[in-house]
Motif scaffolding. Structure first.
Motif, short mmCIF file in Angstrom:
data_model
loop_
_atom_site.label_atom_id
_atom_site.label_comp_id
_atom_site.label_asym_id
_atom_site.label_seq_id
_atom_site.Cartn_x
_atom_site.Cartn_y
_atom_site.Cartn_z
N ILE A 1 -5.69 0.07 -7.86
CA ILE A 1 -5.56 -0.41 -6.48
C ILE A 1 -5.45 -1.94 -6.46
O ILE A 1 -4.61 -2.50 -5.76
CB ILE A 1 -6.76 0.06 -5.63
CG1 ILE A 1 -6.67 1.57 -5.40
CG2 ILE A 1 -6.82 -0.69 -4.30
CD1 ILE A 1 -7.96 2.19 -4.89
N ARG B 1 -12.82 -6.15 -4.72
CA ARG B 1 -13.02 -5.10 -3.72
C ARG B 1 -13.03 -5.68 -2.30
O ARG B 1 -12.56 -5.05 -1.35
CB ARG B 1 -14.34 -4.36 -3.99
CG ARG B 1 -14.37 -3.62 -5.31
CD ARG B 1 -15.80 -3.25 -5.67
NE ARG B 1 -16.40 -2.41 -4.65
CZ ARG B 1 -16.35 -1.09 -4.64
NH1 ARG B 1 -15.71 -0.46 -5.62
NH2 ARG B 1 -16.93 -0.39 -3.69
N ASN C 1 -5.54 6.04 -1.90
CA ASN C 1 -5.71 5.77 -0.47
C ASN C 1 -7.12 6.15 -0.01
O ASN C 1 -7.75 5.44 0.79
CB ASN C 1 -4.68 6.54 0.36
CG ASN C 1 -3.47 5.69 0.71
OD1 ASN C 1 -3.62 4.59 1.23
ND2 ASN C 1 -2.28 6.20 0.43
N HIS D 1 0.81 -1.22 0.00
CA HIS D 1 0.00 0.00 0.00
C HIS D 1 0.85 1.27 0.00
O HIS D 1 0.32 2.36 -0.19
CB HIS D 1 -0.98 0.02 1.18
CG HIS D 1 -0.35 -0.10 2.52
ND1 HIS D 1 -0.25 -1.30 3.19
CD2 HIS D 1 0.21 0.83 3.33
CE1 HIS D 1 0.34 -1.10 4.35
NE2 HIS D 1 0.63 0.18 4.46
N VAL E 1 -9.48 3.51 -1.21
CA VAL E 1 -9.35 2.31 -0.36
C VAL E 1 -10.14 2.48 0.93
O VAL E 1 -10.85 1.57 1.37
CB VAL E 1 -7.87 2.00 -0.05
CG1 VAL E 1 -7.76 0.96 1.06
CG2 VAL E 1 -7.15 1.51 -1.30
N ALA F 1 -7.00 -3.76 3.79
CA ALA F 1 -6.98 -2.49 4.53
C ALA F 1 -7.09 -2.72 6.04
O ALA F 1 -6.36 -2.10 6.82
CB ALA F 1 -8.12 -1.60 4.05
N VAL G 1 -9.65 -5.99 -1.14
CA VAL G 1 -9.11 -4.66 -0.82
C VAL G 1 -9.47 -4.29 0.61
O VAL G 1 -8.64 -3.84 1.39
CB VAL G 1 -9.65 -3.59 -1.79
CG1 VAL G 1 -9.26 -2.19 -1.31
CG2 VAL G 1 -9.12 -3.81 -3.21
#
Length: 210
Positions: A187, A196, A154, A146, A157, A203, A199
């Motif tokens: 991303i 997603r 960012n 990242h 995200v 995170a 993702v």
């Protein structure tokens, strides 16, 4: 007999190696190529036990040739034989599937030993090259995927992690839906994930959700 294919754009290198191996009891040179394109063709046609591959060549370089050969013939054993030791050359070649990496400054006996070890299933990597690869691994450990994200990525995200849809992200950041989709695509690539949901998981795992 260990059947060899020599791929190098310098005729004197090919001649020198071929002459040396021709007087060894356990080696047989089955082909020579002056560039990666020729090398790929000969490798897939003759299926030698070991391929000695130069890196910097015209028409097609050694890294690309290694990639193609390994994709078509995953069992191939390729040893990179080159003058280059910088990580920009080493890492891509090894990532492409090379089984060994040895410098042209090595003696003929050292090259022969590298071939024998590779033939017997070992990975032969020159000590200096091994050091570079270790440094590369350590560098990768010190950085996170990242860290490559832009400020805007960012922000995207953060919103994905909070469950926002693409349209909601577009509205929140005052950008177009197309731009959001581009950010999401970037991303996914940078975080090396497929969707997603991953993702969001990434995170939270890396504690980057504000």
């Amino acid at each position: 007999m260990i059947k060899l294919l020599i791929i190098d754009d310098h005729e004197m290198v090919r001649l020198g190696l071929s002459s040396f191996f021709s007087i060894q009891e356990d080696f047989e040179v089955v082909g020579e190529a002056k560039n990666g394109k020729e090398g790929v063709e000969l490798a897939l046609e003759n299926r030698p036990d070991i391929i000695l591959m130069d890196l910097v060549m015209e028409v097609m370089d050694g890294t690309e040739a290694t990639q193609i050969i390994m994709e078509e013939w995953p069992e191939a054993k390729i040893i990179i034989l080159t003058s280059f030791i910088d990580d920009e050359k080493v890492y891509p070649a090894m990532k492409a599937g090379a089984a060994g990496y040895i410098l042209k400054t090595s003696t003929a006996s050292e090259i022969a030993q590298a071939i024998r070890e590779t033939y017997n299933g070992k990975h032969f990597i020159e000590e200096e090259v091994s050091t570079i690869m270790e440094e590369k691994r350590e560098e990768k450990k010190r950085t996170h995927l990242h860290d490559q994200l832009t400020n805007r990525e960012n922000e995207v995200v953060q919103l994905i992690a909070k469950g926002y849809t693409n349209q909601e992200i577009a509205d929140e950041l005052f950008i177009t839906l197309k731009t959001v989709k581009t950010h999401v695509s970037n991303i996914l690539s940078k975080l090396e994930v497929e969707d997603r949901t991953q993702v969001a998981i990434y995170a939270f795992r890396h504690d980057i959700v504000e």
